[in-house]
Motif scaffolding. Structure first.
Motif, PDB file in Angstrom:
ATOM      1  N   GLU A 267      64.498  10.412 -57.195  1.00 29.25           N
ATOM      2  CA  GLU A 267      65.835  10.279 -56.615  1.00 29.25           C
ATOM      3  C   GLU A 267      66.042   8.814 -56.227  1.00 29.25           C
ATOM      4  O   GLU A 267      65.376   8.302 -55.320  1.00 29.25           O
ATOM      5  CB  GLU A 267      65.975  11.169 -55.386  1.00 29.25           C
ATOM      6  CG  GLU A 267      67.394  11.178 -54.813  1.00 29.25           C
ATOM      7  CD  GLU A 267      67.544  12.167 -53.676  1.00 29.25           C
ATOM      8  OE1 GLU A 267      68.479  11.996 -52.876  1.00 29.25           O
ATOM      9  OE2 GLU A 267      66.726  13.110 -53.595  1.00 29.25           O
TER      10      GLU A 267
ATOM     11  N   THR B 216      67.644   5.777 -54.542  1.00 27.03           N
ATOM     12  CA  THR B 216      68.379   5.572 -53.293  1.00 27.03           C
ATOM     13  C   THR B 216      69.766   4.991 -53.561  1.00 27.03           C
ATOM     14  O   THR B 216      69.908   3.958 -54.235  1.00 27.03           O
ATOM     15  CB  THR B 216      67.603   4.620 -52.366  1.00 27.03           C
ATOM     16  OG1 THR B 216      66.278   5.136 -52.182  1.00 27.03           O
ATOM     17  CG2 THR B 216      68.293   4.488 -51.024  1.00 27.03           C
ATOM     18  N   ASP B 217      70.782   5.682 -53.064  1.00 26.33           N
ATOM     19  CA  ASP B 217      72.188   5.238 -53.165  1.00 26.33           C
ATOM     20  C   ASP B 217      72.626   5.027 -54.614  1.00 26.33           C
ATOM     21  O   ASP B 217      73.628   4.349 -54.871  1.00 26.33           O
ATOM     22  CB  ASP B 217      72.402   3.927 -52.386  1.00 26.33           C
ATOM     23  CG  ASP B 217      72.118   4.080 -50.902  1.00 26.33           C
ATOM     24  OD1 ASP B 217      72.267   5.212 -50.386  1.00 26.33           O
ATOM     25  OD2 ASP B 217      71.734   3.088 -50.267  1.00 26.33           O
TER      26      ASP B 217
ATOM     27  N   ASN C  12      71.384   3.189 -56.716  1.00 25.16           N
ATOM     28  CA  ASN C  12      71.282   1.758 -57.004  1.00 25.16           C
ATOM     29  C   ASN C  12      70.074   1.504 -57.922  1.00 25.16           C
ATOM     30  O   ASN C  12      68.925   1.598 -57.495  1.00 25.16           O
ATOM     31  CB  ASN C  12      71.123   0.986 -55.687  1.00 25.16           C
ATOM     32  CG  ASN C  12      71.187  -0.519 -55.890  1.00 25.16           C
ATOM     33  OD1 ASN C  12      70.865  -1.033 -56.949  1.00 25.16           O
ATOM     34  ND2 ASN C  12      71.617  -1.219 -54.846  1.00 25.16           N
TER      35      ASN C  12
ATOM     36  N   THR D  40      67.732  -1.591 -51.411  1.00 26.53           N
ATOM     37  CA  THR D  40      67.529  -0.250 -50.843  1.00 26.53           C
ATOM     38  C   THR D  40      66.112  -0.037 -50.320  1.00 26.53           C
ATOM     39  O   THR D  40      65.809   1.028 -49.785  1.00 26.53           O
ATOM     40  CB  THR D  40      67.827   0.820 -51.909  1.00 26.53           C
ATOM     41  OG1 THR D  40      66.908   0.655 -52.996  1.00 26.53           O
ATOM     42  CG2 THR D  40      69.248   0.693 -52.419  1.00 26.53           C
TER      43      THR D  40
ATOM     44  N   GLN E 221      63.410   0.424 -52.039  1.00 27.40           N
ATOM     45  CA  GLN E 221      62.739   1.459 -52.816  1.00 27.40           C
ATOM     46  C   GLN E 221      61.826   0.800 -53.840  1.00 27.40           C
ATOM     47  O   GLN E 221      62.194  -0.198 -54.482  1.00 27.40           O
ATOM     48  CB  GLN E 221      63.748   2.364 -53.532  1.00 27.40           C
ATOM     49  CG  GLN E 221      63.092   3.506 -54.300  1.00 27.40           C
ATOM     50  CD  GLN E 221      64.100   4.484 -54.868  1.00 27.40           C
ATOM     51  OE1 GLN E 221      65.305   4.178 -54.974  1.00 27.40           O
ATOM     52  NE2 GLN E 221      63.650   5.673 -55.250  1.00 27.40           N
TER      53      GLN E 221
ATOM     54  N   LYS F 143      60.527   1.244 -47.953  1.00 26.82           N
ATOM     55  CA  LYS F 143      60.606   2.507 -47.212  1.00 26.82           C
ATOM     56  C   LYS F 143      60.364   3.727 -48.098  1.00 26.82           C
ATOM     57  O   LYS F 143      59.789   4.714 -47.668  1.00 26.82           O
ATOM     58  CB  LYS F 143      61.986   2.637 -46.542  1.00 26.82           C
ATOM     59  CG  LYS F 143      62.355   1.452 -45.647  1.00 26.82           C
ATOM     60  CD  LYS F 143      61.364   1.273 -44.503  1.00 26.82           C
ATOM     61  CE  LYS F 143      61.784   0.125 -43.589  1.00 26.82           C
ATOM     62  NZ  LYS F 143      60.763  -0.111 -42.523  1.00 26.82           N
ATOM     63  N   SER F 144      60.846   3.664 -49.323  1.00 30.83           N
ATOM     64  CA  SER F 144      60.667   4.765 -50.270  1.00 30.83           C
ATOM     65  C   SER F 144      59.782   4.270 -51.405  1.00 30.83           C
ATOM     66  O   SER F 144      60.170   3.370 -52.153  1.00 30.83           O
ATOM     67  CB  SER F 144      62.019   5.231 -50.814  1.00 30.83           C
ATOM     68  OG  SER F 144      61.857   6.191 -51.842  1.00 30.83           O
TER      69      SER F 144
ATOM     70  N   GLN G 188      55.535  10.220 -49.323  1.00 29.45           N
ATOM     71  CA  GLN G 188      55.907   9.538 -50.559  1.00 29.45           C
ATOM     72  C   GLN G 188      55.676  10.519 -51.703  1.00 29.45           C
ATOM     73  O   GLN G 188      55.173  11.623 -51.517  1.00 29.45           O
ATOM     74  CB  GLN G 188      55.089   8.260 -50.748  1.00 29.45           C
ATOM     75  CG  GLN G 188      53.598   8.390 -50.554  1.00 29.45           C
ATOM     76  CD  GLN G 188      52.896   9.031 -51.724  1.00 29.45           C
ATOM     77  OE1 GLN G 188      53.136   8.632 -52.850  1.00 29.45           O
ATOM     78  NE2 GLN G 188      52.060  10.019 -51.466  1.00 29.45           N
TER      79      GLN G 188
END
Length: 406
Positions: free
Chosen positions: A83, A85-86, A88, A109, A111, A141-142, A172
């Motif tokens: 997935e 993020t946003d 982007n 983002t 990620q 963060k991701s 994660q």
């Protein structure tokens, strides 16, 4: 004649007919080998300089493919099912970033995608955990860890666990993908998209041929279609399971023959007290081939005289090729600092190791080609192969011990 004898005779007749017709089709439809730029420039097993670099360029929206974000989006959404993020997809894509094979970073983002590419190399101690923690320290963060192998196997426990923490302890995602299915389908999707770019299309087609060679798949689709029709026409679909079982047994018997002879010669050369009897070797090899048996390698260990708790190990692990390496519990630094030239590699688990090739080929016992299985049923070939392995062991052992005493 009893009914079971009739059934056996009928099935054997179908096997013979199927094999005969299959050989005829193979001869009729065999394609002569054509020029493949990838195999000219690099070994098909070259993880870093062939596969990682080529995949990095495909994933890079600014790569030479001129397909913008299509390969990257297809890979993340369809292959890894990540997935984004946003939505982007503005990732920077780098090869060999801080020892990470392929690194995707979205600094907006926060990620990141870590891709660990494994074809022949073994997992290093805490390898994926270390990569994850180093990226986490950069402020992402991701983080998704993608483990890419020929068959989609999971990483070893040693790769994801540390002394006090484990990769699975963190929030994660870890994704296991394969060249044989996931990457091959992904590249085929890019081929369809590249219809107006003949140079790119041909390069991608040649790359799929390399992947099929690596994963023991046929490049001759016409032959495959003919064999499928043949199975229907001769009502021989049920024969396939029998043939597959026979192949597995031939493969296991081939490894037993090699390993039994190797144990015999290593024991004689280095005065080892190892059980290299046919019964012991059969037990070890059958466990290696059996699914979920808990036996993930076969090996013989030759101890050093001048360094305690350290061995030269001739080993074949699941998902890896036959290799020779130094196995030591507390002398890694001593071994690594030796002023010797062995044309070897090293990692956190094996301070010194090399793959054993014979007649220019790697030998993965679980993925032996048909030709390799046949060769390992030839006693003369086995003797030559074993003599080469014993010579490699003797050479490495002599150089290491000479370095330790110098």
């Amino acid at each position: 004649m009893r009914q079971d004898e009739i059934n056996f005779t009928t099935k054997l007749s179908k096997v013979r007919q199927l094999l005969s017709l299959a050989k005829q089709y193979q001869a009729l439809l065999a394609e002569p080998e054509h020029y493949n730029l990838f195999s000219v420039l690099r070994s098909k097993n070259d993880e870093v300089r062939l596969h990682s670099r080529f995949l990095t360029d495909l994933l890079n929206p600014e790569g030479r493919h001129r397909l913008a974000h299509f390969p990257l989006k297809r890979f993340l959404e369809n292959v890894c099912q990540v997935e984004v993020t946003d939505g982007n997809f503005d990732f920077d894509v780098k090869a060999e970033y801080q020892n990470i094979d392929i690194f995707l970073a979205n600094f907006t983002t926060k990620q990141a995608i870590i891709i660990e590419n494994k074809i022949d190399a073994v997992d290093q101690d805490q390898q994926l955990l270390r990569y994850f923690l180093s990226v986490k320290q950069l402020g992402f963060k991701s983080i998704t860890v993608v483990y890419l192998t020929l068959d989609g196997r999971a990483p070893s426990p040693e790769s994801v666990k540390g002394q006090s923490e484990c990769l699975n302890d963190y929030e994660q995602t870890t994704v296991n993908i394969s060249y044989s299915v996931d990457v091959l389908h992904w590249v085929n999707a890019i081929i369809e998209k590249s219809a107006t770019q003949p140079a790119l299309r041909e390069s991608l087609i040649q790359y799929t041929e390399i992947l099929k060679e690596l994963t023991n798949m046929t490049n001759n689709q016409a032959l495959l279609e003919a064999l499928k029709r043949l199975l229907i026409e001769t009502q021989s679909i049920d024969v396939v399971d029998v043939l597959q079982e026979a192949k597995i047994q031939l493969q296991s018997e081939a490894v037993v023959s090699l390993w039994e002879r190797l144990g015999e010669k290593l024991a004689k050369r280095f005065e080892l007290k190892v059980d290299h009897s046919e019964e012991a070797v059969k037990h070890l090899v059958s466990g290696f081939f059996a699914p979920r048996s808990g036996t993930n390698h076969v090996d013989f260990k030759v101890p050093f005289e001048s360094i305690s708790d350290s061995y030269l190990s001739v080993i074949c692990e699941s998902g890896d090729a036959l290799s020779l390496g130094v196995e030591t519990s507390n002398n890694d630094e001593i071994i690594k600092s030796l002023p010797i030239t062995l044309d070897c590699e090293g990692n956190d688990y094996w301070p010194i190791y090399k793959y054993i090739t014979y007649q220019g080929e790697y030998w993965d016992f679980k993925k032996l080609s048909s030709d390799q299985i046949s060769l390992l049923h030839d006693p003369e070939f086995i003797d030559g192969f074993v003599d080469e392995i014993v010579q490699e062991v003797a050479l490495m052992k002599n150089k290491i011990e000479s370095g330790l005493t110098s």
